[in-house]
Design an enzyme around this catalytic site. Sequence first.
Site, PDB file in Angstrom:
ATOM      1  N   GLY A  42      10.724  15.804  53.016  1.00  0.00           N
ATOM      2  CA  GLY A  42      11.040  15.617  51.609  1.00  0.00           C
ATOM      3  C   GLY A  42      11.406  16.923  50.938  1.00  0.00           C
ATOM      4  O   GLY A  42      10.900  17.246  49.864  1.00  0.00           O
ATOM      5  N   GLY A  46      12.511  18.673  44.252  1.00  0.00           N
ATOM      6  CA  GLY A  46      11.131  18.703  43.792  1.00  0.00           C
ATOM      7  C   GLY A  46      10.249  19.721  44.482  1.00  0.00           C
ATOM      8  O   GLY A  46      10.665  20.838  44.798  1.00  0.00           O
ATOM      9  N   LEU A  47       9.003  19.322  44.718  1.00  0.00           N
ATOM     10  CA  LEU A  47       8.009  20.225  45.297  1.00  0.00           C
ATOM     11  C   LEU A  47       8.395  20.681  46.697  1.00  0.00           C
ATOM     12  O   LEU A  47       8.166  21.843  47.060  1.00  0.00           O
ATOM     13  CB  LEU A  47       6.646  19.525  45.339  1.00  0.00           C
ATOM     14  CG  LEU A  47       5.947  19.360  43.983  1.00  0.00           C
ATOM     15  CD1 LEU A  47       4.813  18.350  44.084  1.00  0.00           C
ATOM     16  CD2 LEU A  47       5.409  20.700  43.494  1.00  0.00           C
ATOM     17  N   GLY A  48       8.976  19.788  47.493  1.00  0.00           N
ATOM     18  CA  GLY A  48       9.364  20.160  48.848  1.00  0.00           C
ATOM     19  C   GLY A  48      10.403  21.261  48.867  1.00  0.00           C
ATOM     20  O   GLY A  48      10.297  22.235  49.632  1.00  0.00           O
ATOM     21  N   TYR A 214       0.763   2.571  45.617  1.00  0.00           N
ATOM     22  CA  TYR A 214       0.856   4.036  45.702  1.00  0.00           C
ATOM     23  C   TYR A 214      -0.529   4.646  45.906  1.00  0.00           C
ATOM     24  O   TYR A 214      -0.706   5.558  46.727  1.00  0.00           O
ATOM     25  CB  TYR A 214       1.489   4.592  44.427  1.00  0.00           C
ATOM     26  CG  TYR A 214       1.669   6.090  44.451  1.00  0.00           C
ATOM     27  CD1 TYR A 214       2.656   6.678  45.237  1.00  0.00           C
ATOM     28  CD2 TYR A 214       0.858   6.925  43.682  1.00  0.00           C
ATOM     29  CE1 TYR A 214       2.829   8.054  45.264  1.00  0.00           C
ATOM     30  CE2 TYR A 214       1.022   8.308  43.697  1.00  0.00           C
ATOM     31  CZ  TYR A 214       2.010   8.859  44.489  1.00  0.00           C
ATOM     32  OH  TYR A 214       2.175  10.234  44.515  1.00  0.00           O
TER      33      TYR A 214
END
Length: 356
Positions: A42, A46-48, A214
Amino acid sequence: VPRETPTVILGALISSYGRLLEMPSGSDEDQSMRGKVVLITGSTAGLGLHAAKAFYKRGATVLLTCRDHVRGRSAVEAVKASAGEEKKEETAAAGDGEGERIHLFEVELTDYHSLLVFTQEVAATVNKIDVVVCNAGVMGLPFELSREGVERHFHSNHLGHFVMINQLLPLLSAAPSARVLVITSGLYKGSDHIPAMKQLMGETTWDYDTRKAYAISKLANCLYARALARRLEAELPTVSVYAVRPGFVRGTELGRETHWLLRKVAAPLIWMVSRSLEQGITGYLHCACAPKDELKSGSLYFDTKEEQYLGSVTEEESEHLWRVSLEMEELIVRRRESLTDEERRLFQEGRQRLVL
């Protein structure tokens, strides 16, 4: 000259502050990850992606994953640009670019064949992996089964990584001190157990809710970290695993399934109460870089501090998750008649790597 309203001024201040927080920390002299190989799922946004930039700037060889090659190439260019490198015409694809510190792989975590191809391409590209960041995930999906017949949140956020790590264990064991980071969420507290396999594979009806689904997948992340840590301690003590909670972070794509109008209306509030990407990857860097004697395998970390798991993260429930994951993988292999003999051999070898 038109006068700015207080709302516009506040919005500008929030936006400027947010951009300041997104600026990567660390200097060019920080080469603490030089010689290390870091794989991040990922990693196109974003964070990745932000973590990939941070590891790359610290000298690591970074393995990026993508589902779309165009987005993947954009991510490669973004990582290089963040380190002040010139954009190159060619990026290193699987097996290419000797001497490159960044490699791009296409993989669909919910497709068993794609996962096996991916892990073999990684093995042909590097001879060890020091850090794997299990970062990819989805959120807010209506009930839907993956190609392999598994509920999408559970498959994307847990089962795909479960299969991947098992296949990558030889590369992890080749590193002198490897680490697996399982990215979870405080929303794991919204579930107290893992449903039965038949429910997760759509064979039995259950009271499905997107938030609950989730939460189940995030609980699975915590339970997986505990179960994997116990097995690694017995079989491969040089490999450690940590669950990491980044917090409520803006600038990710987890909310992409939320209606655009709701996202637009909520944006100012989100900017005020959420964390920046830079703050969100603090735990990633801590668990990847801190001396191992300062960390505890199987534990949950928020930024640089260990957190206590909620009571639902028990040894009994983690063993239940492990059994469900094994049974799911076996069922997927039985159903996938198109798998080659070589791919079935890889499945069998993976089953023998850890105490089941």
